[in-house]
Design an enzyme around this catalytic site. Structure first.
Site, PDB file in Angstrom:
ATOM      1  N   HIS A 123      -0.219  -9.743  -7.225  1.00  0.00           N
ATOM      2  CA  HIS A 123       0.803  -8.659  -7.022  1.00  0.00           C
ATOM      3  C   HIS A 123       0.703  -8.301  -8.714  1.00  0.00           C
ATOM      4  O   HIS A 123       0.317  -6.547  -9.445  1.00  0.00           O
ATOM      5  CB  HIS A 123       1.997  -8.188  -6.853  1.00  0.00           C
ATOM      6  CG  HIS A 123       2.450  -6.861  -7.602  1.00  0.00           C
ATOM      7  ND1 HIS A 123       2.215  -6.025  -6.056  1.00  0.00           N
ATOM      8  CD2 HIS A 123       2.760  -6.519  -8.113  1.00  0.00           C
ATOM      9  CE1 HIS A 123       3.090  -4.757  -6.365  1.00  0.00           C
ATOM     10  NE2 HIS A 123       3.904  -5.181  -7.282  1.00  0.00           N
ATOM     11  N   GLU A 124       1.132  -8.581  -9.986  1.00  0.00           N
ATOM     12  CA  GLU A 124       1.316  -8.621 -11.308  1.00  0.00           C
ATOM     13  C   GLU A 124      -0.020  -8.876 -11.497  1.00  0.00           C
ATOM     14  O   GLU A 124      -0.310  -7.771 -12.528  1.00  0.00           O
ATOM     15  CB  GLU A 124       2.093  -9.572 -11.965  1.00  0.00           C
ATOM     16  CG  GLU A 124       3.755  -9.199 -11.167  1.00  0.00           C
ATOM     17  CD  GLU A 124       4.544  -8.061 -11.221  1.00  0.00           C
ATOM     18  OE1 GLU A 124       4.300  -7.690 -12.037  1.00  0.00           O
ATOM     19  OE2 GLU A 124       5.528  -7.981 -10.595  1.00  0.00           O
ATOM     20  N   HIS A 127      -1.859  -5.299 -11.593  1.00  0.00           N
ATOM     21  CA  HIS A 127      -1.234  -4.242 -12.507  1.00  0.00           C
ATOM     22  C   HIS A 127      -1.760  -4.483 -13.409  1.00  0.00           C
ATOM     23  O   HIS A 127      -2.268  -3.304 -14.174  1.00  0.00           O
ATOM     24  CB  HIS A 127       0.268  -4.539 -12.613  1.00  0.00           C
ATOM     25  CG  HIS A 127       1.024  -4.146 -11.588  1.00  0.00           C
ATOM     26  ND1 HIS A 127       1.219  -2.290 -11.493  1.00  0.00           N
ATOM     27  CD2 HIS A 127       2.169  -4.418 -11.270  1.00  0.00           C
ATOM     28  CE1 HIS A 127       2.649  -2.596 -10.170  1.00  0.00           C
ATOM     29  NE2 HIS A 127       2.837  -3.679  -9.864  1.00  0.00           N
ATOM     30  N   GLU A 182       2.243   0.748  -7.217  1.00  0.00           N
ATOM     31  CA  GLU A 182       2.681  -0.322  -6.505  1.00  0.00           C
ATOM     32  C   GLU A 182       1.466  -0.468  -5.516  1.00  0.00           C
ATOM     33  O   GLU A 182       1.720  -1.756  -5.140  1.00  0.00           O
ATOM     34  CB  GLU A 182       4.384  -0.043  -6.148  1.00  0.00           C
ATOM     35  CG  GLU A 182       4.951  -0.298  -7.236  1.00  0.00           C
ATOM     36  CD  GLU A 182       4.727  -1.382  -7.968  1.00  0.00           C
ATOM     37  OE1 GLU A 182       5.114  -2.721  -7.449  1.00  0.00           O
ATOM     38  OE2 GLU A 182       5.801  -1.558  -9.406  1.00  0.00           O
TER      39      GLU A 182
END
Length: 258
Positions: A123-124, A127, A182
């Protein structure tokens, strides 16, 4: 540790002023990240060879080449992760260019499985490859620098935003990562972890843990809600991409057994 955190905020704020291009931003980000790591080394909180740190590095090493394939910035990212020992911080965050931090508290408090840890890291990474930090560039470069620190804080899955709120009032108006950012990171992260050979079915269990933890700890749930999608929205978003992620996961599993 509080003083150290304040120092990190100041370094990030002033060293990133004026960055706009991906390459320039990534270079300055890398320098700031290294200064932060050096400072944390002085405080003796960087985990190097512990079982937990080695576990994080194994998952990270498997995932970041997969994430890099989605990099469309024109410059290769220099991926690096630092594990900081702090049992009271349940968070993880990124900086532009592939620099990442995860706190031991996130792994230990939530008793993360490798699949759950992989989803957080993926997930990071999402980003990073989507350059969500760069996309926060505003009319004012000073406002951008404040917002970028907010990005670092709010990319934390449990929301490591307390210092940013105190030091940057603009944070309350210019959210570091939008809900769309997100949700996009959730979708791409699920695909990255699946291609890495981690089970995307872990997503539901992870987000249940995250929101239950947030609701029981010092009002974190209200902070989480201010910058992150609601649980139901997040679950529905992941459900849309889960079949694709499961197909990728099954293909990866089959390839490794052939």
């Amino acid at each position: 540790m509080r003083y150290a955190r304040f120092w990190v905020v100041v370094v990030l704020l002033f060293s990133l002023l004026g960055c706009t291009s991906s390459e320039s931003l990534n270079q300055r980000s890398a320098k700031s990240y290294q200064r932060m790591v050096n400072q944390m080394e002085m405080f003796g909180v960087v985990e190097h060879d512990s079982e937990l740190a080695l576990r994080v590095q194994r998952v990270f090493t498997r995932l970041h080449p997969i994430a890099e394939k989605s990099n469309q910035s024109g410059s290769a990212f220099d991926w690096q992760i630092t594990v900081l020992r702090n049992p009271k911080e349940a968070g993880a965050w990124t900086m532009p260019g592939g620099k990442m931090v995860i706190y031991t508290g996130l792994i230990e408090v939530l008793k993360l499985s490798d699949d759950e840890l992989a989803l957080i890291l993926a997930h990071e990474m999402a980003h990073v490859v989507k350059e969500h930090g760069k996309h926060q560039v505003n009319i004012s470069r000073a406002s951008y620098a404040l917002g970028l620190f907010g990005s670092v804080a709010a990319s934390s899955l449990v929301n490591y935003a307390g210092s940013a709120v105190v030091l940057a009032p603009e944070y309350a108006v210019n959210k570091p990562y939008s809900r769309n950012n997100e949700l996009e990171a959730d979708r791409l992260g699920l695909l990255i972890m699946a291609e890495g050979g981690y089970n995307p079915n872990a997503a539901k269990a992870l987000w249940t843990k995250m929101y239950e933890f947030s609701g029981d700890n010092n009002g974190f749930l209200r902070q989480l809600a201010s910058t992150h999608p609601a649980y139901a929205e997040r679950e529905a978003n992941l459900a849309e991409v889960l079949p694709q992620a499961l197909d990728i996961y099954r293909h990866t599993q089959q390839a490794t057994t052939d």
